[in-house]
Design a protein around this motif. Structure first.
Motif, PDB file in Angstrom:
ATOM      1  N   LYS A 123      -1.192 -12.968  -5.629  1.00 14.29           N
ATOM      2  CA  LYS A 123      -0.377 -11.750  -5.522  1.00 14.29           C
ATOM      3  C   LYS A 123      -0.846 -10.668  -6.480  1.00 14.29           C
ATOM      4  CE  LYS A 123       3.190 -13.236  -8.734  1.00 14.29           C
ATOM      5  NZ  LYS A 123       4.603 -13.451  -8.969  1.00 14.29           N
ATOM      6  N   ILE A 124      -0.517  -9.432  -6.105  1.00 11.49           N
ATOM      7  CA  ILE A 124      -0.766  -8.251  -6.928  1.00 11.49           C
ATOM      8  C   ILE A 124       0.432  -7.327  -6.701  1.00 11.49           C
ATOM      9  CG2 ILE A 124      -2.281  -6.278  -7.406  1.00 11.49           C
ATOM     10  CD1 ILE A 124      -4.445  -7.854  -5.733  1.00 11.49           C
ATOM     11  N   ALA A 125       0.992  -6.797  -7.775  1.00 14.78           N
ATOM     12  CA  ALA A 125       2.083  -5.828  -7.655  1.00 14.78           C
ATOM     13  C   ALA A 125       1.779  -4.652  -8.576  1.00 14.78           C
ATOM     14  CB  ALA A 125       3.417  -6.461  -8.031  1.00 14.78           C
ATOM     15  N   TRP A 126       2.096  -3.446  -8.111  1.00 12.50           N
ATOM     16  CA  TRP A 126       1.844  -2.250  -8.885  1.00 12.50           C
ATOM     17  C   TRP A 126       3.058  -1.330  -8.830  1.00 12.50           C
ATOM     18  CZ3 TRP A 126      -0.244  -3.610  -4.290  1.00 12.50           C
ATOM     19  CH2 TRP A 126      -0.010  -2.780  -3.200  1.00 12.50           C
ATOM     20  N   LYS A 127       3.123  -0.426  -9.813  1.00 11.38           N
ATOM     21  CA  LYS A 127       4.251   0.501  -9.905  1.00 11.38           C
ATOM     22  C   LYS A 127       3.760   1.797 -10.523  1.00 11.38           C
ATOM     23  CE  LYS A 127       8.880   0.890 -11.689  1.00 11.38           C
ATOM     24  NZ  LYS A 127       9.508   1.077 -12.930  1.00 11.38           N
ATOM     25  N   GLY A 157       4.315  -1.230  -4.999  1.00 10.60           N
ATOM     26  CA  GLY A 157       4.016  -2.113  -3.892  1.00 10.60           C
ATOM     27  C   GLY A 157       3.586  -3.466  -4.389  1.00 10.60           C
ATOM     28  N   ALA A 158       3.476  -4.376  -3.439  1.00 12.36           N
ATOM     29  CA  ALA A 158       3.026  -5.726  -3.750  1.00 12.36           C
ATOM     30  C   ALA A 158       2.331  -6.290  -2.524  1.00 12.36           C
ATOM     31  CB  ALA A 158       4.207  -6.610  -4.145  1.00 12.36           C
ATOM     32  N   VAL A 159       1.360  -7.127  -2.784  1.00 13.20           N
ATOM     33  CA  VAL A 159       0.701  -7.852  -1.702  1.00 13.20           C
ATOM     34  C   VAL A 159       0.640  -9.318  -2.122  1.00 13.20           C
ATOM     35  CG1 VAL A 159      -1.613  -7.283  -2.578  1.00 13.20           C
ATOM     36  CG2 VAL A 159      -1.329  -7.975  -0.203  1.00 13.20           C
ATOM     37  N   ARG A 160       0.994 -10.177  -1.186  1.00 14.83           N
ATOM     38  CA  ARG A 160       1.015 -11.621  -1.432  1.00 14.83           C
ATOM     39  C   ARG A 160       0.046 -12.279  -0.466  1.00 14.83           C
ATOM     40  NH1 ARG A 160       5.952 -13.458   0.579  1.00 14.83           N
ATOM     41  NH2 ARG A 160       4.904 -14.608   2.206  1.00 14.83           N
ATOM     42  N   PHE A 161      -0.672 -13.272  -0.958  1.00 17.92           N
ATOM     43  CA  PHE A 161      -1.648 -13.999  -0.161  1.00 17.92           C
ATOM     44  C   PHE A 161      -1.237 -15.467  -0.106  1.00 17.92           C
ATOM     45  CE2 PHE A 161      -3.600 -10.628  -2.655  1.00 17.92           C
ATOM     46  CZ  PHE A 161      -4.088  -9.818  -1.649  1.00 17.92           C
ATOM     47  N   ASP A 162      -0.928 -15.960   1.090  1.00 20.37           N
ATOM     48  CA  ASP A 162      -0.553 -17.361   1.283  1.00 20.37           C
ATOM     49  C   ASP A 162      -1.743 -18.097   1.889  1.00 20.37           C
ATOM     50  OD1 ASP A 162       2.045 -16.826   0.396  1.00 20.37           O
ATOM     51  OD2 ASP A 162       2.713 -16.310   2.421  1.00 20.37           O
ATOM     52  N   ASP A 163      -2.345 -18.973   1.092  1.00 20.24           N
ATOM     53  CA  ASP A 163      -3.536 -19.703   1.513  1.00 20.24           C
ATOM     54  C   ASP A 163      -3.168 -20.767   2.540  1.00 20.24           C
ATOM     55  OD1 ASP A 163      -5.895 -21.092   1.763  1.00 20.24           O
ATOM     56  OD2 ASP A 163      -6.220 -21.321  -0.397  1.00 20.24           O
ATOM     57  N   HIS A 164      -3.733 -20.644   3.734  1.00 21.12           N
ATOM     58  CA  HIS A 164      -3.525 -21.617   4.814  1.00 21.12           C
ATOM     59  C   HIS A 164      -4.868 -22.216   5.217  1.00 21.12           C
ATOM     60  CE1 HIS A 164       0.198 -19.037   6.062  1.00 21.12           C
ATOM     61  NE2 HIS A 164       0.418 -19.734   4.979  1.00 21.12           N
ATOM     62  N   GLY A 165      -5.658 -22.629   4.224  1.00 20.65           N
ATOM     63  CA  GLY A 165      -6.992 -23.143   4.522  1.00 20.65           C
ATOM     64  C   GLY A 165      -7.939 -21.970   4.717  1.00 20.65           C
ATOM     65  N   GLY A 166      -8.569 -21.868   5.867  1.00 19.75           N
ATOM     66  CA  GLY A 166      -9.479 -20.757   6.152  1.00 19.75           C
ATOM     67  C   GLY A 166      -8.756 -19.488   6.552  1.00 19.75           C
ATOM     68  N   LYS A 167      -7.456 -19.574   6.745  1.00 22.79           N
ATOM     69  CA  LYS A 167      -6.647 -18.402   7.092  1.00 22.79           C
ATOM     70  C   LYS A 167      -5.759 -18.037   5.905  1.00 22.79           C
ATOM     71  CE  LYS A 167      -6.321 -19.280  12.023  1.00 22.79           C
ATOM     72  NZ  LYS A 167      -5.424 -19.355  13.171  1.00 22.79           N
ATOM     73  N   THR A 168      -5.292 -16.793   5.919  1.00 21.18           N
ATOM     74  CA  THR A 168      -4.420 -16.327   4.849  1.00 21.18           C
ATOM     75  C   THR A 168      -3.271 -15.525   5.445  1.00 21.18           C
ATOM     76  OG1 THR A 168      -6.320 -16.155   3.357  1.00 21.18           O
ATOM     77  CG2 THR A 168      -4.319 -14.984   2.704  1.00 21.18           C
ATOM     78  N   ASP A 219      -0.111   8.140 -11.237  1.00 18.02           N
ATOM     79  CA  ASP A 219      -0.797   7.003 -11.833  1.00 18.02           C
ATOM     80  C   ASP A 219       0.070   5.774 -11.612  1.00 18.02           C
ATOM     81  OD1 ASP A 219      -2.765   8.716 -12.764  1.00 18.02           O
ATOM     82  OD2 ASP A 219      -1.815   8.972 -14.719  1.00 18.02           O
ATOM     83  N   ALA A 220      -0.583   4.646 -11.412  1.00 16.38           N
ATOM     84  CA  ALA A 220       0.138   3.387 -11.207  1.00 16.38           C
ATOM     85  C   ALA A 220      -0.522   2.290 -12.031  1.00 16.38           C
ATOM     86  CB  ALA A 220       0.133   3.010  -9.723  1.00 16.38           C
ATOM     87  N   LYS A 221       0.273   1.297 -12.346  1.00 18.19           N
ATOM     88  CA  LYS A 221      -0.224   0.170 -13.149  1.00 18.19           C
ATOM     89  C   LYS A 221       0.087  -1.135 -12.438  1.00 18.19           C
ATOM     90  CE  LYS A 221      -0.036  -2.052 -17.572  1.00 18.19           C
ATOM     91  NZ  LYS A 221       0.182  -1.915 -18.978  1.00 18.19           N
ATOM     92  N   ILE A 222      -0.855  -2.062 -12.488  1.00 14.86           N
ATOM     93  CA  ILE A 222      -0.597  -3.405 -11.968  1.00 14.86           C
ATOM     94  C   ILE A 222       0.373  -4.064 -12.942  1.00 14.86           C
ATOM     95  CG2 ILE A 222      -1.610  -5.675 -11.522  1.00 14.86           C
ATOM     96  CD1 ILE A 222      -4.035  -4.185 -10.375  1.00 14.86           C
ATOM     97  N   VAL A 223       1.522  -4.479 -12.426  1.00  6.42           N
ATOM     98  CA  VAL A 223       2.586  -5.009 -13.280  1.00  6.42           C
ATOM     99  C   VAL A 223       2.793  -6.508 -13.104  1.00  6.42           C
ATOM    100  CG1 VAL A 223       3.800  -2.809 -13.487  1.00  6.42           C
ATOM    101  CG2 VAL A 223       4.349  -4.346 -11.581  1.00  6.42           C
TER     102      VAL A 223
END
Length: 148
Positions: free
Chosen positions: A73-77, A90-101, A62-66
Motif C-alpha cells: 500500500k501507499i497513501a498520500w495527503k 489518496g491511497a492505493v492497495r495491492f492484494d497479491d493473488h499470485g501472478g495477479k494483483t 504539495d503532497a506527502k506519502i503518509v
C-alpha cells in the motif's frame, strides 16, 4: 467533498504494480487531468502536483506519502503548508493473488468555498468515473508488456 474508490484485478505481480505507483510521478499517464507529479526538493516522499483545470487554470499542491508498506500500500495527503486551498489525498492497495494483483484506489478531495472552490468542483467532477477510467488504463499498461 468528492470521494471515489475502485478495485480491479491486474494480470501482473503486486511488486511490479507497486513499483509503478511508488514514485507517484507516473500518474499523469493514467489520470487525464493530472499534468505532472514531481519529487519536491529531492524527497522521495514529498511531491508537487499540477492539475489542469477548466478555462486553462491550473491547481497546484504539495503532497506527502503518509503511509506505506512495500508491495502492499501507499497513501498520500496534501500538505497544509503548500497553501493550495485544496485538501486532497489518496491511497492505493495491492492484494497479491499470485501472478495477479487486486488493486484498489481511493481518492478524496475537499475544495474551499468561493471561486477556487468552483474551479476545484469542476476539476474533480465525477471522480468515480475518472478513477475507474484511470485504473482501466493502469491495467492495460501493466498487462501490455514490460513497464518502466
Amino acid at each position: 467533498m468528492a470521494t471515489a474508490t475502485h478495485y480491479l484485478e491486474v494480470n501482473a505481480p503486486a511488486a511490479e504494480c507497486y513499483r509503478w505507483w511508488r514514485p507517484l510521478t507516473h500518474l499523469p499517464q493514467i489520470l487525464d487531468d493530472v499534468e505532472s507529479v514531481e519529487p519536491k526538493d529531492g524527497s522521495a516522499d514529498v511531491t508537487h502536483w499540477v492539475v489542469d483545470g477548466p478555462l486553462g487554470k491550473k491547481i497546484e499542491w504539495d503532497a506527502k506519502i503518509v503511509d506505506e508498506e512495500t508491495d502492499r500500500k501507499i497513501a498520500w495527503k496534501s500538505l497544509e503548508e503548500s497553501n493550495n486551498h485544496v485538501e486532497t489525498g489518496g491511497a492505493v492497495r495491492f492484494d497479491d493473488h499470485g501472478g495477479k494483483t487486486g488493486v484498489e484506489v481511493s481518492l478524496h478531495v475537499e475544495t474551499p468555498a468561493g471561486a477556487l472552490g468552483d474551479l476545484g468542483a469542476k476539476l474533480f467532477a465525477d471522480p468515480q468515473k475518472k478513477i475507474e477510467k484511470a485504473l482501466q488504463e493502469f491495467k492495460q499498461l501493466m498487462e501490455s508488456g514490460p513497464v518502466r
